[in-house]
Write a protein that holds these residues in place. Structure first.
Motif, PDB file in Angstrom:
ATOM      1  N   ALA A  98      24.333  67.124  53.408  1.00 13.25           N
ATOM      2  CA  ALA A  98      23.751  67.282  54.739  1.00 13.25           C
ATOM      3  C   ALA A  98      22.585  68.263  54.689  1.00 13.25           C
ATOM      4  O   ALA A  98      22.649  69.300  54.021  1.00 13.25           O
ATOM      5  N   SER A  99      21.511  67.888  55.381  1.00 18.51           N
ATOM      6  CA  SER A  99      20.350  68.763  55.505  1.00 18.51           C
ATOM      7  C   SER A  99      19.718  68.506  56.860  1.00 18.51           C
ATOM      8  O   SER A  99      19.306  67.371  57.149  1.00 18.51           O
ATOM      9  N   GLY A 100      19.679  69.537  57.694  1.00 18.27           N
ATOM     10  CA  GLY A 100      19.220  69.323  59.063  1.00 18.27           C
ATOM     11  C   GLY A 100      20.163  68.352  59.729  1.00 18.27           C
ATOM     12  O   GLY A 100      21.366  68.475  59.659  1.00 18.27           O
ATOM     13  N   GLY A 101      19.644  67.312  60.327  1.00 13.25           N
ATOM     14  CA  GLY A 101      20.487  66.303  60.956  1.00 13.25           C
ATOM     15  C   GLY A 101      20.747  65.105  60.066  1.00 13.25           C
ATOM     16  O   GLY A 101      21.394  64.153  60.487  1.00 13.25           O
ATOM     17  N   ASP A 102      20.234  65.135  58.845  1.00 17.75           N
ATOM     18  CA  ASP A 102      20.377  63.994  57.936  1.00 17.75           C
ATOM     19  C   ASP A 102      21.587  64.164  57.027  1.00 17.75           C
ATOM     20  O   ASP A 102      21.821  65.245  56.489  1.00 17.75           O
ATOM     21  N   VAL A 103      22.336  63.076  56.867  1.00 16.21           N
ATOM     22  CA  VAL A 103      23.484  63.057  55.958  1.00 16.21           C
ATOM     23  C   VAL A 103      23.339  61.853  55.036  1.00 16.21           C
ATOM     24  O   VAL A 103      23.129  60.737  55.501  1.00 16.21           O
ATOM     25  N   ARG A 104      23.423  62.093  53.750  1.00 16.93           N
ATOM     26  CA  ARG A 104      23.382  61.026  52.747  1.00 16.93           C
ATOM     27  C   ARG A 104      24.659  61.120  51.924  1.00 16.93           C
ATOM     28  O   ARG A 104      25.271  62.187  51.831  1.00 16.93           O
ATOM     29  N   SER A 105      25.071  60.021  51.303  1.00 15.31           N
ATOM     30  CA  SER A 105      26.333  60.066  50.555  1.00 15.31           C
ATOM     31  C   SER A 105      26.262  59.229  49.294  1.00 15.31           C
ATOM     32  O   SER A 105      25.376  58.380  49.137  1.00 15.31           O
ATOM     33  N   VAL A 106      27.222  59.491  48.403  1.00 12.49           N
ATOM     34  CA  VAL A 106      27.402  58.718  47.181  1.00 12.49           C
ATOM     35  C   VAL A 106      28.903  58.585  46.963  1.00 12.49           C
ATOM     36  O   VAL A 106      29.664  59.514  47.249  1.00 12.49           O
ATOM     37  N   ASN A 107      29.336  57.414  46.503  1.00 12.30           N
ATOM     38  CA  ASN A 107      30.757  57.190  46.236  1.00 12.30           C
ATOM     39  C   ASN A 107      31.096  57.578  44.809  1.00 12.30           C
ATOM     40  O   ASN A 107      30.400  57.175  43.876  1.00 12.30           O
ATOM     41  N   VAL A 108      32.165  58.341  44.658  1.00 11.09           N
ATOM     42  CA  VAL A 108      32.695  58.698  43.347  1.00 11.09           C
ATOM     43  C   VAL A 108      34.092  58.082  43.258  1.00 11.09           C
ATOM     44  O   VAL A 108      34.930  58.329  44.126  1.00 11.09           O
ATOM     45  N   ILE A 109      34.326  57.287  42.230  1.00 12.46           N
ATOM     46  CA  ILE A 109      35.638  56.669  42.055  1.00 12.46           C
ATOM     47  C   ILE A 109      36.536  57.642  41.290  1.00 12.46           C
ATOM     48  O   ILE A 109      36.161  58.156  40.236  1.00 12.46           O
ATOM     49  N   LEU A 110      37.719  57.899  41.852  1.00 19.57           N
ATOM     50  CA  LEU A 110      38.732  58.736  41.211  1.00 19.57           C
ATOM     51  C   LEU A 110      39.846  57.826  40.712  1.00 19.57           C
ATOM     52  O   LEU A 110      40.457  57.103  41.499  1.00 19.57           O
ATOM     53  N   ASN A 111      40.092  57.852  39.422  1.00 15.39           N
ATOM     54  CA  ASN A 111      41.169  57.059  38.811  1.00 15.39           C
ATOM     55  C   ASN A 111      42.347  58.000  38.554  1.00 15.39           C
ATOM     56  O   ASN A 111      42.241  58.922  37.736  1.00 15.39           O
ATOM     57  N   VAL A 112      43.457  57.775  39.254  1.00 13.43           N
ATOM     58  CA  VAL A 112      44.668  58.591  39.090  1.00 13.43           C
ATOM     59  C   VAL A 112      45.635  57.818  38.200  1.00 13.43           C
ATOM     60  O   VAL A 112      46.019  56.698  38.513  1.00 13.43           O
ATOM     61  N   ARG A 113      45.988  58.428  37.089  1.00  6.51           N
ATOM     62  CA  ARG A 113      46.905  57.778  36.144  1.00  6.51           C
ATOM     63  C   ARG A 113      47.974  58.794  35.744  1.00  6.51           C
ATOM     64  O   ARG A 113      47.874  59.974  36.055  1.00  6.51           O
ATOM     65  N   VAL A 114      48.987  58.314  35.045  1.00  6.45           N
ATOM     66  CA  VAL A 114      50.078  59.193  34.624  1.00  6.45           C
ATOM     67  C   VAL A 114      50.075  59.281  33.110  1.00  6.45           C
ATOM     68  O   VAL A 114      49.732  58.325  32.420  1.00  6.45           O
ATOM     69  N   ILE A 115      50.428  60.464  32.620  1.00  2.31           N
ATOM     70  CA  ILE A 115      50.600  60.637  31.180  1.00  2.31           C
ATOM     71  C   ILE A 115      52.086  60.865  30.942  1.00  2.31           C
ATOM     72  O   ILE A 115      52.694  61.770  31.524  1.00  2.31           O
ATOM     73  N   THR A 116      52.666  60.010  30.148  1.00  9.40           N
ATOM     74  CA  THR A 116      54.065  60.147  29.795  1.00  9.40           C
ATOM     75  C   THR A 116      54.161  60.921  28.487  1.00  9.40           C
ATOM     76  O   THR A 116      53.508  60.552  27.514  1.00  9.40           O
ATOM     77  N   PRO A 117      54.924  61.998  28.466  1.00  7.79           N
ATOM     78  CA  PRO A 117      55.024  62.744  27.215  1.00  7.79           C
ATOM     79  C   PRO A 117      55.692  61.907  26.127  1.00  7.79           C
ATOM     80  O   PRO A 117      56.589  61.114  26.404  1.00  7.79           O
ATOM     81  N   GLU A 118      55.211  62.094  24.919  1.00 15.05           N
ATOM     82  CA  GLU A 118      55.813  61.401  23.780  1.00 15.05           C
ATOM     83  C   GLU A 118      56.895  62.293  23.184  1.00 15.05           C
ATOM     84  O   GLU A 118      56.660  63.454  22.901  1.00 15.05           O
ATOM     85  N   PHE A 119      58.063  61.735  23.025  1.00 17.17           N
ATOM     86  CA  PHE A 119      59.146  62.479  22.410  1.00 17.17           C
ATOM     87  C   PHE A 119      59.367  61.945  21.014  1.00 17.17           C
ATOM     88  O   PHE A 119      59.395  60.730  20.790  1.00 17.17           O
ATOM     89  N   LYS A 120      59.498  62.846  20.087  1.00 19.22           N
ATOM     90  CA  LYS A 120      59.748  62.441  18.698  1.00 19.22           C
ATOM     91  C   LYS A 120      61.052  63.070  18.247  1.00 19.22           C
ATOM     92  O   LYS A 120      61.311  64.231  18.486  1.00 19.22           O
ATOM     93  N   GLU A 121      61.839  62.264  17.566  1.00 20.77           N
ATOM     94  CA  GLU A 121      63.090  62.783  17.044  1.00 20.77           C
ATOM     95  C   GLU A 121      62.805  63.637  15.825  1.00 20.77           C
ATOM     96  O   GLU A 121      62.032  63.271  14.949  1.00 20.77           O
ATOM     97  N   ILE A 122      63.441  64.775  15.783  1.00 17.40           N
ATOM     98  CA  ILE A 122      63.227  65.694  14.658  1.00 17.40           C
ATOM     99  C   ILE A 122      64.333  65.545  13.639  1.00 17.40           C
ATOM    100  O   ILE A 122      65.468  65.418  13.917  1.00 17.40           O
TER     101      ILE A 122
END
Length: 124
Positions: free
Chosen positions: A100-124
């Motif tokens: 926003a500047s003065g009375g003007d508003v401009r925009s841009v779209n940003v895509i947010l990708n929400v994902r999950v990380i599953t922990p890797e378990f290794k047998e010792i």
């Protein structure tokens, strides 16, 4: 002969889209994008940045490295990232970054990708 000068205006640009990985932590922080201002017709007024992240994802907070850009900062821009709760649903979200500047508003779209990380378990 009349010379018509282009009116002063601006647009916003993004460097990239962003993503965030949900883990066992209560909150997660996304990767970062840089938001820059493209001045048109001699535009040089400060531009205040904001986002609608909180209205798109409950509990989300959008952050800017610098929430107001002056003409000397237009090309370097400001970093933008989002912090979300781990309860956020997986998927892609369109986040609107506004300038926003003065009375003007401009925009841009940003895509947010929400994902999950599953922990890797290794047998010792």
């Amino acid at each position: 002969m009349d010379v018509q000068l282009a009116p002063e205006d601006f647009s916003l640009q993004k460097s990239n889209d962003i993503s965030v990985a949900i883990t066992a932590a209560p909150r997660a922080t996304s990767t970062r994008a840089t938001i820059t201002v493209n001045p048109l017709g001699g535009f040089s007024s400060p531009v205040s940045l904001s986002s609608n992240a909180a209205s798109v994802i409950s509990g989300a907070v959008g952050y800017f490295g610098d929430s107001t850009l002056t003409s000397g900062e237009f090309s370097s821009g400001s970093e933008f990232w989002i912090n979300i709760p781990r309860t956020a649903a997986l998927g892609e979200y369109t986040i609107v970054v506004s300038g926003a500047s003065g009375g003007d508003v401009r925009s841009v779209n940003v895509i947010l990708n929400v994902r999950v990380i599953t922990p890797e378990f290794k047998e010792i």
